[in-house]
Design a protein around this motif. Structure first.
Motif, PDB file in Angstrom:
ATOM      1  N   GLU A 341       0.911  -1.526  -0.037  1.00  0.00           N
ATOM      2  CA  GLU A 341      -0.225  -0.071   0.061  1.00  0.00           C
ATOM      3  C   GLU A 341       0.761   1.218   0.059  1.00  0.00           C
ATOM      4  OE1 GLU A 341      -4.213   1.478   1.929  1.00  0.00           O
ATOM      5  OE2 GLU A 341      -3.119  -0.504   2.846  1.00  0.00           O
ATOM      6  N   GLN A 342       2.014   1.234   0.381  1.00  0.00           N
ATOM      7  CA  GLN A 342       2.992   2.190   0.694  1.00  0.00           C
ATOM      8  C   GLN A 342       3.374   2.799  -0.846  1.00  0.00           C
ATOM      9  OE1 GLN A 342       6.586   1.524   2.616  1.00  0.00           O
ATOM     10  NE2 GLN A 342       7.607   3.623   2.259  1.00  0.00           N
ATOM     11  N   GLY A 343       3.459   1.774  -1.705  1.00  0.00           N
ATOM     12  CA  GLY A 343       3.734   1.981  -3.029  1.00  0.00           C
ATOM     13  C   GLY A 343       2.624   2.732  -3.824  1.00  0.00           C
ATOM     14  N   VAL A 344       1.447   2.457  -3.519  1.00  0.00           N
ATOM     15  CA  VAL A 344       0.417   3.014  -4.082  1.00  0.00           C
ATOM     16  C   VAL A 344       0.196   4.570  -3.393  1.00  0.00           C
ATOM     17  CG1 VAL A 344      -2.186   3.295  -4.295  1.00  0.00           C
ATOM     18  CG2 VAL A 344      -0.928   1.176  -4.541  1.00  0.00           C
ATOM     19  N   ASP A 345       0.447   4.928  -2.318  1.00  0.00           N
ATOM     20  CA  ASP A 345       0.561   5.877  -1.690  1.00  0.00           C
ATOM     21  C   ASP A 345       1.511   6.891  -2.193  1.00  0.00           C
ATOM     22  OD1 ASP A 345      -1.363   5.302   0.084  1.00  0.00           O
ATOM     23  OD2 ASP A 345      -0.337   4.833   1.814  1.00  0.00           O
ATOM     24  N   SER A 346       2.868   6.322  -2.425  1.00  0.00           N
ATOM     25  CA  SER A 346       3.880   6.994  -3.077  1.00  0.00           C
ATOM     26  C   SER A 346       3.334   7.436  -4.388  1.00  0.00           C
ATOM     27  CB  SER A 346       5.071   6.145  -2.922  1.00  0.00           C
ATOM     28  OG  SER A 346       5.460   5.847  -1.618  1.00  0.00           O
ATOM     29  N   LEU A 347       2.727   6.627  -5.176  1.00  0.00           N
ATOM     30  CA  LEU A 347       2.615   6.990  -6.645  1.00  0.00           C
ATOM     31  C   LEU A 347       1.492   8.351  -6.269  1.00  0.00           C
ATOM     32  CD1 LEU A 347       2.585   6.778  -9.669  1.00  0.00           C
ATOM     33  CD2 LEU A 347       0.863   4.726  -9.280  1.00  0.00           C
ATOM     34  N   ILE A 348       0.462   8.188  -5.655  1.00  0.00           N
ATOM     35  CA  ILE A 348      -0.427   9.247  -5.631  1.00  0.00           C
ATOM     36  C   ILE A 348       0.233  10.553  -5.184  1.00  0.00           C
ATOM     37  CG2 ILE A 348      -2.660  10.015  -4.248  1.00  0.00           C
ATOM     38  CD1 ILE A 348      -3.376   6.948  -4.102  1.00  0.00           C
ATOM     39  N   ALA A 349       1.110  10.480  -4.200  1.00  0.00           N
ATOM     40  CA  ALA A 349       1.904  11.607  -3.772  1.00  0.00           C
ATOM     41  C   ALA A 349       2.642  12.309  -5.127  1.00  0.00           C
ATOM     42  CB  ALA A 349       2.711  11.254  -2.535  1.00  0.00           C
ATOM     43  N   PHE A 350       3.250  11.332  -5.808  1.00  0.00           N
ATOM     44  CA  PHE A 350       4.045  11.780  -6.864  1.00  0.00           C
ATOM     45  C   PHE A 350       3.208  12.358  -7.814  1.00  0.00           C
ATOM     46  CE2 PHE A 350       5.551  10.951 -11.220  1.00  0.00           C
ATOM     47  CZ  PHE A 350       6.576  11.790 -11.305  1.00  0.00           C
ATOM     48  N   MET A 351       1.971  11.841  -8.131  1.00  0.00           N
ATOM     49  CA  MET A 351       1.060  12.490  -9.102  1.00  0.00           C
ATOM     50  C   MET A 351       0.545  13.561  -8.836  1.00  0.00           C
ATOM     51  SD  MET A 351      -0.825   8.789  -9.900  1.00  0.00           S
ATOM     52  CE  MET A 351      -2.355   9.643 -10.908  1.00  0.00           C
ATOM     53  N   ALA A 352       0.282  14.160  -7.469  1.00  0.00           N
ATOM     54  CA  ALA A 352      -0.063  15.180  -6.912  1.00  0.00           C
ATOM     55  C   ALA A 352       1.114  16.375  -7.271  1.00  0.00           C
ATOM     56  CB  ALA A 352      -0.476  15.024  -5.457  1.00  0.00           C
ATOM     57  N   GLU A 353       2.099  15.927  -6.688  1.00  0.00           N
ATOM     58  CA  GLU A 353       3.369  16.907  -6.888  1.00  0.00           C
ATOM     59  C   GLU A 353       3.677  17.095  -8.576  1.00  0.00           C
ATOM     60  OE1 GLU A 353       6.418  19.619  -6.305  1.00  0.00           O
ATOM     61  OE2 GLU A 353       4.837  18.950  -4.995  1.00  0.00           O
ATOM     62  N   PHE A 354       3.465  16.299  -9.399  1.00  0.00           N
ATOM     63  CA  PHE A 354       3.788  16.399 -10.692  1.00  0.00           C
ATOM     64  C   PHE A 354       2.572  17.190 -11.214  1.00  0.00           C
ATOM     65  CE2 PHE A 354       3.645  15.515 -15.348  1.00  0.00           C
ATOM     66  CZ  PHE A 354       4.908  15.474 -15.634  1.00  0.00           C
ATOM     67  N   GLU A 355       1.403  17.269 -10.992  1.00  0.00           N
ATOM     68  CA  GLU A 355       0.417  18.181 -11.364  1.00  0.00           C
ATOM     69  C   GLU A 355       0.574  19.271 -10.873  1.00  0.00           C
ATOM     70  OE1 GLU A 355      -4.684  18.575 -11.255  1.00  0.00           O
ATOM     71  OE2 GLU A 355      -3.618  16.793 -10.055  1.00  0.00           O
ATOM     72  N   ARG A 356       1.193  19.639  -9.738  1.00  0.00           N
ATOM     73  CA  ARG A 356       1.196  20.990  -8.978  1.00  0.00           C
ATOM     74  C   ARG A 356       2.558  21.632  -9.726  1.00  0.00           C
ATOM     75  NH1 ARG A 356       4.500  23.884  -6.483  1.00  0.00           N
ATOM     76  NH2 ARG A 356       6.286  22.164  -6.141  1.00  0.00           N
ATOM     77  N   GLN A 357       3.181  21.070 -10.258  1.00  0.00           N
ATOM     78  CA  GLN A 357       4.259  21.612 -11.004  1.00  0.00           C
ATOM     79  C   GLN A 357       3.911  21.914 -12.782  1.00  0.00           C
ATOM     80  OE1 GLN A 357       8.412  20.017 -10.920  1.00  0.00           O
ATOM     81  NE2 GLN A 357       7.906  18.995  -8.788  1.00  0.00           N
ATOM     82  N   TYR A 358       3.267  20.949 -13.302  1.00  0.00           N
ATOM     83  CA  TYR A 358       2.989  20.902 -14.766  1.00  0.00           C
ATOM     84  C   TYR A 358       1.611  21.331 -15.100  1.00  0.00           C
ATOM     85  CZ  TYR A 358       7.776  19.601 -14.735  1.00  0.00           C
ATOM     86  OH  TYR A 358       9.088  19.462 -14.530  1.00  0.00           O
ATOM     87  N   GLY A 359       0.563  21.236 -14.226  1.00  0.00           N
ATOM     88  CA  GLY A 359      -1.066  21.134 -14.408  1.00  0.00           C
ATOM     89  C   GLY A 359      -1.243  22.757 -14.769  1.00  0.00           C
TER      90      GLY A 359
END
Length: 359
Positions: A341-359
């Motif tokens: 589950e930690q892996g999924v949580d890490s992916l979600i956190a990365f997706m949110a940060e990527f969107e913050r930078q490039y969205g």
């Protein structure tokens, strides 16, 4: 720390399993041999194989009415073996076409039988499944074949189809052992190992014993299920090390609460990731929410020009193999049993940060 590998297969194995295999690599339980060096007919390996089969039977509550086979050739060999073994004098078979793996199974079955495609999701680009009331099933078919979960498109049946008295056959390659399953509903279940079961090189077949021994004339000995059932899957040398590692995975599942617990975890992982996708205009999943896969979650970015950057930055953050299938593009996160589950949580956190930078 190990990276989180989101590959669709070969996929992550539980870290505990890999570490145990490492500890036993050179000397299995004082024998002085590696498992991969053992005779498959010797008492040491026989005990490994027997225990693995019993653990699988325990996990899935498989009755003695079924043979459990540990075969080579992957799930793709079953596309031929199934009609060779299950036509039993009939000429027509029903197939449900819900994605790329269904299509491959259909193409191979056409070599041996008249294939009735009872429902076809091609027109909607494999994003939904028609209601069963609209299917064109044939009550005289030798069997009905379907793929419960399509790994490429991320389309999954929400429940087991009711096909009456016609034998039901299913390619469970990407979902077997991910949650409880009523095996008694099926005539035959098959699954390539390299997703939730173990490493590549092995294919599980669970087949009702009363269906054995009625192959098409000219069927090769190695393609006859009865050959393998009568010989404990050891008519020839099996994929011994893959079988051993799969047995370690079965033990890991039993130690960690069995399929009930695994189902709870997998449902939670998938729900989290879909919520992250649906809660954003930057990411999109095209699948009808009623039929979304728990195991394989494809998604696209609003700006596909950012795909390469997303993948590189994800890899830099230890999130590997997120590139979508070559036929679809975009991304795909496969979150099988061994994905914590930690892996999924890490992916979600990365997706949110990527969107913050490039969205």
């Amino acid at each position: 720390m190990r990276a989180f590998n989101f590959s669709a297969g070969p996929a992550m194995l539980p870290t505990e399993v890999i570490m145990q295999a490492q500890d036993e690599m050179l000397d299995w339980r004082g024998t002085g041999m590696s498992v991969m060096e053992m005779s498959h007919r010797g008492p040491e390996y026989t005990s490994i194989a027997t225990e693995a089969e019993q653990d699988l039977r325990d996990l899935l509550n498989i009755s003695d009415d079924y043979a459990v086979l540990f075969l080579q050739g992957g799930a793709s060999s079953q596309f031929s073996m199934i009609p060779m073994n299950l036509l039993r004098g009939k000429s027509t078979v029903d197939y449900l076409n819900t994605g790329a793996w269904s299509q491959k199974a259909i193409a191979e079955a056409k070599r041996y039988a008249q294939v009735n495609v009872a429902t076809d999701s091609t027109a909607n680009r494999f994003t939904t499944i028609a209601d069963q009331a609209d299917w064109q099933l044939n009550s005289s078919a030798a069997y009905v074949h379907y793929t419960p979960n399509e790994t490429i498109h991320g389309l999954e049946f929400a429940e087991i189809p009711d096909v009456g008295d016609v034998p039901l056959v299913a390619d469970f390659s990407s979902t077997l052992l991910s949650r409880p399953l009523d095996v008694s509903r099926f005539a035959l279940i098959y699954a390539g190992a390299q997703k939730n079961i173990g490493p590549a090189g092995l294919c599980l077949v669970i087949v009702r014993k009363d269906l054995l021994g009625q192959t098409l004339p000219g069927t090769p000995v190695m393609f006859d299920y009865k050959t393998h059932a009568d010989n404990g899957s050891m008519y020839n040398t099996p994929a011994t090390y893959s079988w051993y590692l799969s047995g370690l995975v079965f033990k890991w599942l039993k130690r960690n609460g069995g399929l009930e617990k695994m189902g709870e975890i997998n449902a939670r992982k998938a729900s989290k990731l879909y919520q992250a996708i649906d809660g954003s205009d930057f990411y999109n999943n095209p699948i009808d929410p009623r039929y979304r896969s728990w195991m394989n979650i494809p998604f696209t970015l609003a700006n596909s020009a950012l795909d390469k950057q997303f993948l590189q930055m994800a890899a830099d953050n230890g999130l590997l193999t997120l590139k979508g299938h070559r036929d679809l593009g975009g991304m795909r996160a496969s979150i099988y049993n061994a994905m914590p589950e930690q892996g999924v949580d890490s992916l979600i956190a990365f997706m949110a940060e990527f969107e913050r930078q490039y969205g």
